[in-house]
Design a protein around this motif. Structure first.
Motif, short mmCIF file in Angstrom:
data_model
loop_
_atom_site.label_atom_id
_atom_site.label_comp_id
_atom_site.label_asym_id
_atom_site.label_seq_id
_atom_site.Cartn_x
_atom_site.Cartn_y
_atom_site.Cartn_z
N ARG A 189 0.99 -1.12 0.16
CA ARG A 189 0.04 0.67 -0.13
C ARG A 189 0.62 0.88 0.35
NH1 ARG A 189 -3.20 0.28 5.17
NH2 ARG A 189 -0.50 0.57 6.18
N ASN A 190 1.94 1.01 1.06
CA ASN A 190 2.86 2.25 0.24
C ASN A 190 3.62 2.39 -0.24
OD1 ASN A 190 2.09 2.60 3.57
ND2 ASN A 190 3.92 2.03 4.30
N HIS A 191 4.14 2.13 -0.82
CA HIS A 191 4.55 1.82 -2.22
C HIS A 191 3.93 2.02 -3.52
CE1 HIS A 191 7.49 0.59 -5.12
NE2 HIS A 191 6.86 -0.41 -6.00
N ARG A 192 2.22 1.49 -3.61
CA ARG A 192 1.27 1.94 -4.65
C ARG A 192 1.08 3.50 -4.77
NH1 ARG A 192 3.54 -1.34 -7.34
NH2 ARG A 192 2.61 -3.28 -8.10
N ILE A 193 0.02 3.10 -3.47
CA ILE A 193 -0.94 4.75 -3.58
C ILE A 193 0.02 5.51 -2.09
CG2 ILE A 193 -2.51 3.54 -4.44
CD1 ILE A 193 -4.11 2.84 -1.58
N GLY A 194 1.22 5.06 -1.95
CA GLY A 194 1.38 5.86 -0.34
C GLY A 194 1.53 7.60 -1.00
N SER A 195 2.01 7.76 -1.85
CA SER A 195 2.03 9.26 -2.48
C SER A 195 0.91 9.80 -3.71
CB SER A 195 4.14 9.33 -2.95
OG SER A 195 3.75 10.87 -4.05
N LEU A 201 0.70 10.54 -11.66
CA LEU A 201 2.12 10.93 -12.67
C LEU A 201 1.77 9.33 -13.35
CD1 LEU A 201 4.83 13.48 -11.21
CD2 LEU A 201 2.64 13.76 -13.14
N ARG A 202 1.90 8.36 -11.90
CA ARG A 202 2.53 7.28 -12.72
C ARG A 202 0.67 6.75 -13.68
NH1 ARG A 202 2.35 4.54 -8.83
NH2 ARG A 202 0.90 3.04 -8.86
N THR A 203 -0.24 6.83 -13.23
CA THR A 203 -1.37 5.99 -13.47
C THR A 203 -2.34 6.78 -14.80
OG1 THR A 203 -2.60 6.64 -11.48
CG2 THR A 203 -1.65 4.88 -11.67
N ASN A 204 -2.18 8.14 -14.41
CA ASN A 204 -2.95 9.16 -15.43
C ASN A 204 -2.35 8.93 -16.40
OD1 ASN A 204 -3.73 11.61 -16.83
ND2 ASN A 204 -5.10 11.40 -15.23
N TRP A 212 6.97 5.53 -17.89
CA TRP A 212 6.19 4.57 -18.60
C TRP A 212 7.61 4.14 -18.62
CZ3 TRP A 212 7.66 2.41 -23.04
CH2 TRP A 212 7.05 0.88 -23.33
N LEU A 213 8.71 4.63 -20.60
CA LEU A 213 9.24 5.55 -20.73
C LEU A 213 10.46 5.63 -19.96
CD1 LEU A 213 7.96 8.12 -23.51
CD2 LEU A 213 9.08 5.33 -23.86
N GLY A 214 10.86 6.46 -18.69
CA GLY A 214 11.04 6.51 -18.01
C GLY A 214 11.88 5.22 -17.04
N TYR A 227 10.67 4.13 -7.26
CA TYR A 227 10.62 5.44 -6.51
C TYR A 227 9.18 5.97 -6.81
CZ TYR A 227 10.63 10.45 -6.07
OH TYR A 227 10.59 11.59 -5.61
N MET A 228 8.96 5.33 -7.83
CA MET A 228 7.05 5.79 -8.69
C MET A 228 6.37 4.90 -7.63
SD MET A 228 7.71 9.08 -9.50
CE MET A 228 6.41 9.63 -10.52
#
Length: 531
Positions: A189-195, A201-204, A212-214, A227-228
């Motif tokens: 949970r902290n990894h996926r949706i902690g921030s 930025l990652r899912t929109n 994804w390119l990064g 990190y993301m």
């Protein structure tokens, strides 16, 4: 000739205990009456289990049965399972948390609407033999579509939207203890949706491609992905699924004097497939689900203006203190995202306070969720295993508090925001699962007809008449929801490059209240293994 208990030279020899068949039947009857009395009195399962084993031993001594199973300390007899009882594990407890963001961008004629949600679930499942297994479910969806700008005038305004959606999910099962599963759940949970920033930025759909390119960059891609919050855990999943379809909804607001009535609804029509990575079974399904919300809000600012002067001044001072607390919370949050260099200087705070008008509101909110899923399961070789239907319904009553922040300048530029919090006052969820087993002749004929013509009504009637199995569980719910919304307008014009951004978190705990299964000719009876 081989000898064993009670067998000599191939001829059964009954030990002489001083009783004939009538005596044995009397003893069995006596023990059965004792067992029935114990069950009716609510005695422990261990006692009832040993009495049941005693009945079998007496029958064995009388030559009525050849072999007795060992006593079951739980009081369940594995050889006497009710054929009408569900065989699938029941959901005895579920903890759900999600983070959702929505971005609406105005264009010349319509608005572009994007949405994504990341969800983590911690589930407790209990098998028909009482075995408890914990699982963690991790899934993310993305939506893209078009929306109308707010239309209407006077006391009524609103809009509609529609588009496409895609969901990708994984199930991590096999946890034997809650502690082990919860550690995995909390870390993921902290990894996926902690921030909120990283998740958005990652899912929109508009920005996810660049992220994804990064992650594909040499040397640093894996670290950037981690990190993301996009990297996968070390533990392999036990199942994975993907679904897609159409989605749509509406949002409206009705103003009645100083009372605001917000209305919101959304729905999904999706199909997908899930693969069990342990046994190779594949389940293909389609789902119809939706939710509707209606609320009543009273703006506190209007009430404050009608208070006597001393009380009005105290209330206004309280709102100013609340704004200061909000600015401090924002500063703390951005420091966590961007480092301690982020700082709101006193002059900046003063400018913000001068430009911002705070108008809190209080009220109630009602939400209904409902959905139906039809699914066909096949084994790894493509042979049909079964047909199932799951109905999910939930009613929730929230208490809500909202604070609306308005700001603008002489040029007509506006930036408004709303922060809201909801707490569940009452909620109940009902989950009904119906199954047909292809290995049973009477079920096989129903499944074959369904696969030919898709007539769900015939299948429903077959369940009502006693085919297959049906289980129903109800849950008490607790939890809360937090939402933030920002809305901008440039130069006083309704259509500008500024848009609307919404983000929200929700946490819910579903605790089992009751469990029943359907027994033809009797009705709904307690599902005792589901606990």
């Amino acid at each position: 000739m081989r000898e064993r208990d009670g067998v000599v030279r191939g001829r059964p020899v009954r030990p002489d205990r001083g009783g004939g068949p009538v005596g044995y039947l009397a003893a069995i009857l006596l023990l059965a009456l004792v067992a029935a009395a114990l069950v009716l009195s609510g005695a422990g399962g261990q006692i009832v289990g040993y009495v049941g084993a005693g009945i079998c031993k007496v029958a064995q001594s009388g030559g009525l049965v050849d072999k007795c199973p060992p006593p079951d300390p739980t009081g369940r007899n594995p050889q006497a399972l009710d054929p009408d009882a569900p065989v699938q594990p029941c959901l005895a407890r579920s903890e759900t948390t999600y983070l959702e963001e929505t971005l609406t961008i105005p264009t010349k004629r319509v608005d572009v609407r994007t949405n994504s949600r990341g969800t983590l679930q911690l589930n407790k499942r209990v098998g028909p033999d009482g075995t408890v297994v914990w699982e963690v479910v991790d899934f993310t969806w993305g939506e893209g579509g078009v929306a109308t700008p707010d239309v209407g005038g006077g006391p009524v305004k609103g809009g509609v939207w529609g588009g496409l959606m895609l969901t990708n999910g994984k199930v991590y099962g096999g946890f034997r203890t809650e502690e082990e599963a919860r550690r995995f759940f909390d870390d993921l949970r902290n990894h996926r949706i902690g921030s909120e920033v990283k998740f958005s930025l990652r899912t929109n759909p508009l920005t996810g491609g660049f992220v994804w390119l990064g992650t594909r960059l040499p040397w640093v891609g894996d670290d950037f992905d981690r990190y993301m919050g996009g990297s996968e855990p070390d533990r392999p999943p036990t199942a994975e699924y993907m679904e897609g379809g159409v989605t749509g909804g509406f949002k409206a607001e009705l103003r009645l004097s100083r009372v605001k009535v917000p209305l919101k609804g959304r729905g999904w029509l999706v199909s997908g497939s899930e693969t069990n990575l342990q046994n190779g079974e594949r389940t293909t399904y389609y789902t119809q689900r939706g939710e509707f919300e209606a609320g009543v809000q009273v703006e506190v600012g209007d009430i404050v203006q009608r208070l006597p002067a001393p009380l009005r001044q105290r209330a206004q001072q309280g709102m100013e203190d609340g704004l200061e607390a909000v600015l401090t919370a924002i500063e703390r949050r951005f420091k966590g995202e961007f480092g301690n260099d982020f700082l709101l200087l006193p002059e900046h705070r003063a400018q913000l306070k001068a430009a911002i008008k705070v108008n809190p509101s209080i009220g109630l909110n009602y939400k209904h969720r409902g959905g139906t899923t039809w699914a066909v399961t096949e084994d790894k070789d493509g042979n049909v295993v079964g047909l199932s239907q799951v109905r999910n319904g939930q009613d929730i009553l929230y208490a809500r508090v909202d604070a609306k922040v308005e700001s603008g300048n002489a040029a007509g530029d506006r930036l408004d925001g709303t922060a809201g919090k909801q707490w569940i006052l009452f909620a109940q969820r009902t989950l009904t699962e119906k199954r047909l087993d292809y290995s049973r002749q009477e079920d096989r004929e129903i499944i074959d007809r369904y696969l030919l013509d898709g007539d769900t009504g015939r299948v429903e009637r077959a369940w009502d008449e006693g085919a297959g199995t049906m289980g129903r569980t109800t849950y008490d719910n607790t939890g809360d929801t937090t939402k933030l919304e920002g809305r901008g307008a440039e130069g006083g014009r309704p259509k500008t490059r500024w848009g609307v951004f919404e983000i929200g978190r929700e946490s819910e705990l579903h605790a089992l209240q009751s469990a029943h299964y359907f027994k033809p000719g009797v009705g709904w009876v307690p599902w005792r293994s589901c606990r």
